[in-house]
Write a protein that holds these residues in place. Structure first.
Motif, PDB file in Angstrom:
ATOM      1  N   ASN A  26       0.782  -1.228   0.000  1.00 23.33           N
ATOM      2  CA  ASN A  26       0.000   0.000   0.000  1.00 23.33           C
ATOM      3  C   ASN A  26       0.816   1.281   0.000  1.00 23.33           C
ATOM      4  OD1 ASN A  26      -2.895  -1.002   0.261  1.00 23.33           O
ATOM      5  ND2 ASN A  26      -1.810  -2.162   1.815  1.00 23.33           N
ATOM      6  N   ALA A  27       2.036   1.239   0.523  1.00 23.01           N
ATOM      7  CA  ALA A  27       2.865   2.448   0.583  1.00 23.01           C
ATOM      8  C   ALA A  27       4.133   2.337  -0.252  1.00 23.01           C
ATOM      9  CB  ALA A  27       3.223   2.757   2.035  1.00 23.01           C
ATOM     10  N   LYS A  28       4.392   1.144  -0.783  1.00 21.95           N
ATOM     11  CA  LYS A  28       5.630   0.909  -1.538  1.00 21.95           C
ATOM     12  C   LYS A  28       6.868   1.208  -0.690  1.00 21.95           C
ATOM     13  CE  LYS A  28       3.197   0.051  -5.245  1.00 21.95           C
ATOM     14  NZ  LYS A  28       2.096  -0.788  -4.803  1.00 21.95           N
ATOM     15  N   VAL A  29       6.765   0.894   0.606  1.00 23.78           N
ATOM     16  CA  VAL A  29       7.868   1.078   1.555  1.00 23.78           C
ATOM     17  C   VAL A  29       8.171  -0.285   2.169  1.00 23.78           C
ATOM     18  CG1 VAL A  29       8.541   2.128   3.754  1.00 23.78           C
ATOM     19  CG2 VAL A  29       7.294   3.480   2.060  1.00 23.78           C
ATOM     20  N   ALA A  30       9.422  -0.694   2.078  1.00 23.41           N
ATOM     21  CA  ALA A  30       9.833  -1.985   2.629  1.00 23.41           C
ATOM     22  C   ALA A  30      10.374  -1.808   4.044  1.00 23.41           C
ATOM     23  CB  ALA A  30      10.899  -2.619   1.745  1.00 23.41           C
ATOM     24  N   THR A  31       9.967  -2.710   4.919  1.00 23.42           N
ATOM     25  CA  THR A  31      10.474  -2.742   6.293  1.00 23.42           C
ATOM     26  C   THR A  31      10.850  -4.182   6.628  1.00 23.42           C
ATOM     27  OG1 THR A  31       8.303  -3.164   7.274  1.00 23.42           O
ATOM     28  CG2 THR A  31       8.943  -0.853   7.015  1.00 23.42           C
ATOM     29  N   ALA A  32      11.616  -4.330   7.680  1.00 16.07           N
ATOM     30  CA  ALA A  32      11.908  -5.666   8.198  1.00 16.07           C
ATOM     31  C   ALA A  32      10.946  -5.919   9.347  1.00 16.07           C
ATOM     32  CB  ALA A  32      13.347  -5.742   8.696  1.00 16.07           C
ATOM     33  N   PRO A  33      10.144  -6.989   9.273  1.00 16.13           N
ATOM     34  CA  PRO A  33       9.234  -7.279  10.384  1.00 16.13           C
ATOM     35  C   PRO A  33      10.013  -7.636  11.642  1.00 16.13           C
ATOM     36  CG  PRO A  33       9.133  -9.012   8.720  1.00 16.13           C
ATOM     37  CD  PRO A  33      10.043  -7.957   8.190  1.00 16.13           C
ATOM     38  N   GLY A  34       9.583  -7.089  12.759  1.00 15.24           N
ATOM     39  CA  GLY A  34      10.267  -7.336  14.023  1.00 15.24           C
ATOM     40  C   GLY A  34      10.313  -8.795  14.415  1.00 15.24           C
ATOM     41  N   LEU A  35       9.348  -9.578  13.962  1.00 13.54           N
ATOM     42  CA  LEU A  35       9.314 -11.006  14.270  1.00 13.54           C
ATOM     43  C   LEU A  35      10.609 -11.703  13.839  1.00 13.54           C
ATOM     44  CD1 LEU A  35       7.567 -13.303  15.400  1.00 13.54           C
ATOM     45  CD2 LEU A  35       6.623 -13.585  13.114  1.00 13.54           C
ATOM     46  N   GLY A  36      11.244 -11.197  12.802  1.00 10.55           N
ATOM     47  CA  GLY A  36      12.499 -11.772  12.334  1.00 10.55           C
ATOM     48  C   GLY A  36      13.644 -11.615  13.322  1.00 10.55           C
ATOM     49  N   PHE A  37      13.443 -10.777  14.339  1.00 13.47           N
ATOM     50  CA  PHE A  37      14.466 -10.540  15.349  1.00 13.47           C
ATOM     51  C   PHE A  37      14.119 -11.239  16.666  1.00 13.47           C
ATOM     52  CE2 PHE A  37      14.568  -7.129  12.307  1.00 13.47           C
ATOM     53  CZ  PHE A  37      15.914  -7.045  11.993  1.00 13.47           C
ATOM     54  N   GLY A  38      13.100 -12.097  16.624  1.00 12.24           N
ATOM     55  CA  GLY A  38      12.674 -12.835  17.806  1.00 12.24           C
ATOM     56  C   GLY A  38      11.232 -12.507  18.150  1.00 12.24           C
ATOM     57  N   ALA A  39      10.638 -13.347  18.989  1.00 10.75           N
ATOM     58  CA  ALA A  39       9.218 -13.193  19.335  1.00 10.75           C
ATOM     59  C   ALA A  39       8.927 -11.839  19.969  1.00 10.75           C
ATOM     60  CB  ALA A  39       8.789 -14.315  20.272  1.00 10.75           C
ATOM     61  N   GLY A  40       9.864 -11.277  20.709  1.00  5.58           N
ATOM     62  CA  GLY A  40       9.669  -9.981  21.355  1.00  5.58           C
ATOM     63  C   GLY A  40       9.607  -8.824  20.374  1.00  5.58           C
ATOM     64  N   GLY A  41      10.019  -9.052  19.147  1.00  3.44           N
ATOM     65  CA  GLY A  41      10.015  -7.984  18.147  1.00  3.44           C
ATOM     66  C   GLY A  41       8.741  -7.889  17.347  1.00  3.44           C
ATOM     67  N   ASP A  42       7.764  -8.750  17.621  1.00  5.49           N
ATOM     68  CA  ASP A  42       6.579  -8.810  16.775  1.00  5.49           C
ATOM     69  C   ASP A  42       5.750  -7.531  16.759  1.00  5.49           C
ATOM     70  OD1 ASP A  42       5.016 -10.045  14.865  1.00  5.49           O
ATOM     71  OD2 ASP A  42       3.651 -10.916  16.345  1.00  5.49           O
ATOM     72  N   GLY A  43       5.856  -6.678  17.725  1.00  6.48           N
ATOM     73  CA  GLY A  43       5.097  -5.424  17.734  1.00  6.48           C
ATOM     74  C   GLY A  43       5.817  -4.277  17.068  1.00  6.48           C
ATOM     75  N   PHE A  44       6.907  -4.584  16.329  1.00  6.22           N
ATOM     76  CA  PHE A  44       7.755  -3.544  15.749  1.00  6.22           C
ATOM     77  C   PHE A  44       8.103  -3.859  14.297  1.00  6.22           C
ATOM     78  CE2 PHE A  44       8.455  -3.749  20.248  1.00  6.22           C
ATOM     79  CZ  PHE A  44       8.511  -2.425  20.649  1.00  6.22           C
ATOM     80  N   VAL A  45       8.522  -2.825  13.578  1.00  4.29           N
ATOM     81  CA  VAL A  45       9.138  -2.985  12.262  1.00  4.29           C
ATOM     82  C   VAL A  45      10.429  -2.175  12.257  1.00  4.29           C
ATOM     83  CG1 VAL A  45       7.032  -3.442  10.955  1.00  4.29           C
ATOM     84  CG2 VAL A  45       7.772  -1.092  11.260  1.00  4.29           C
ATOM     85  N   ARG A  46      11.338  -2.559  11.383  1.00  6.40           N
ATOM     86  CA  ARG A  46      12.615  -1.855  11.286  1.00  6.40           C
ATOM     87  C   ARG A  46      12.735  -1.215   9.918  1.00  6.40           C
ATOM     88  NH1 ARG A  46      18.621  -4.455  11.513  1.00  6.40           N
ATOM     89  NH2 ARG A  46      18.144  -4.771   9.329  1.00  6.40           N
ATOM     90  N   PHE A  47      12.994   0.074   9.917  1.00  4.97           N
ATOM     91  CA  PHE A  47      13.244   0.832   8.691  1.00  4.97           C
ATOM     92  C   PHE A  47      14.749   1.023   8.551  1.00  4.97           C
ATOM     93  CE2 PHE A  47       9.046   2.223  10.066  1.00  4.97           C
ATOM     94  CZ  PHE A  47       8.336   2.327   8.892  1.00  4.97           C
ATOM     95  N   ALA A  48      15.291   0.733   7.386  1.00  4.25           N
ATOM     96  CA  ALA A  48      16.701   0.995   7.101  1.00  4.25           C
ATOM     97  C   ALA A  48      16.791   2.359   6.414  1.00  4.25           C
ATOM     98  CB  ALA A  48      17.273  -0.080   6.189  1.00  4.25           C
ATOM     99  N   LEU A  49      17.605   3.235   6.957  1.00  4.26           N
ATOM    100  CA  LEU A  49      17.747   4.581   6.407  1.00  4.26           C
ATOM    101  C   LEU A  49      18.899   4.589   5.403  1.00  4.26           C
ATOM    102  CD1 LEU A  49      17.249   6.537   9.735  1.00  4.26           C
ATOM    103  CD2 LEU A  49      15.532   5.905   8.025  1.00  4.26           C
ATOM    104  N   ILE A  50      18.682   3.938   4.260  1.00 10.01           N
ATOM    105  CA  ILE A  50      19.752   3.762   3.286  1.00 10.01           C
ATOM    106  C   ILE A  50      19.583   4.643   2.056  1.00 10.01           C
ATOM    107  CG2 ILE A  50      20.285   1.420   4.022  1.00 10.01           C
ATOM    108  CD1 ILE A  50      18.592   0.423   1.658  1.00 10.01           C
ATOM    109  N   GLU A  51      18.460   5.298   1.944  1.00 11.08           N
ATOM    110  CA  GLU A  51      18.199   6.165   0.792  1.00 11.08           C
ATOM    111  C   GLU A  51      18.589   7.600   1.125  1.00 11.08           C
ATOM    112  OE1 GLU A  51      17.334   5.483  -2.206  1.00 11.08           O
ATOM    113  OE2 GLU A  51      16.597   3.437  -2.085  1.00 11.08           O
ATOM    114  N   ASN A  52      18.623   8.451   0.088  1.00 11.80           N
ATOM    115  CA  ASN A  52      18.914   9.857   0.327  1.00 11.80           C
ATOM    116  C   ASN A  52      17.689  10.531   0.954  1.00 11.80           C
ATOM    117  OD1 ASN A  52      17.106  10.830  -1.775  1.00 11.80           O
ATOM    118  ND2 ASN A  52      18.657  10.231  -3.265  1.00 11.80           N
ATOM    119  N   GLU A  53      17.864  11.759   1.414  1.00 14.77           N
ATOM    120  CA  GLU A  53      16.789  12.454   2.141  1.00 14.77           C
ATOM    121  C   GLU A  53      15.523  12.624   1.301  1.00 14.77           C
ATOM    122  OE1 GLU A  53      17.847  16.012   4.319  1.00 14.77           O
ATOM    123  OE2 GLU A  53      19.867  15.218   4.618  1.00 14.77           O
TER     124      GLU A  53
END
Length: 70
Positions: A26-53
């Motif tokens: 829906n937003a064409k924005v990729a994130t890493a689901p927190g679940l990939g970092f363990g069960a405690g991460g399921d309520g979070f997503v991780r954004f990588a700040l790799i693009e320009n401003e």
């Protein structure tokens, strides 16, 4: 280099994997689901700040349009 963000309350029941899929579709924005970092991460997503401003600002605009429940 990364933002570890909680899933907004109106979307929390989706879990991090489904919320990440929602953002790509829906937003064409990729994130890493927190679940990939363990069960405690399921309520979070991780954004990588790799693009320009300009691209990060574009992503923020599309996120704002996609997250209609906020």
């Amino acid at each position: 280099m990364f933002v570890w963000a909680p899933i907004p309350e109106p979307y929390k029941e989706m879990g991090s994997l489904e919320f990440s899929k929602f953002l790509v579709t829906n937003a064409k924005v990729a994130t890493a689901p927190g679940l990939g970092f363990g069960a405690g991460g399921d309520g979070f997503v991780r954004f990588a700040l790799i693009e320009n401003e300009q691209r990060i600002a574009q992503g923020m605009r599309t996120l704002k349009r996609a997250l209609t429940k906020l």
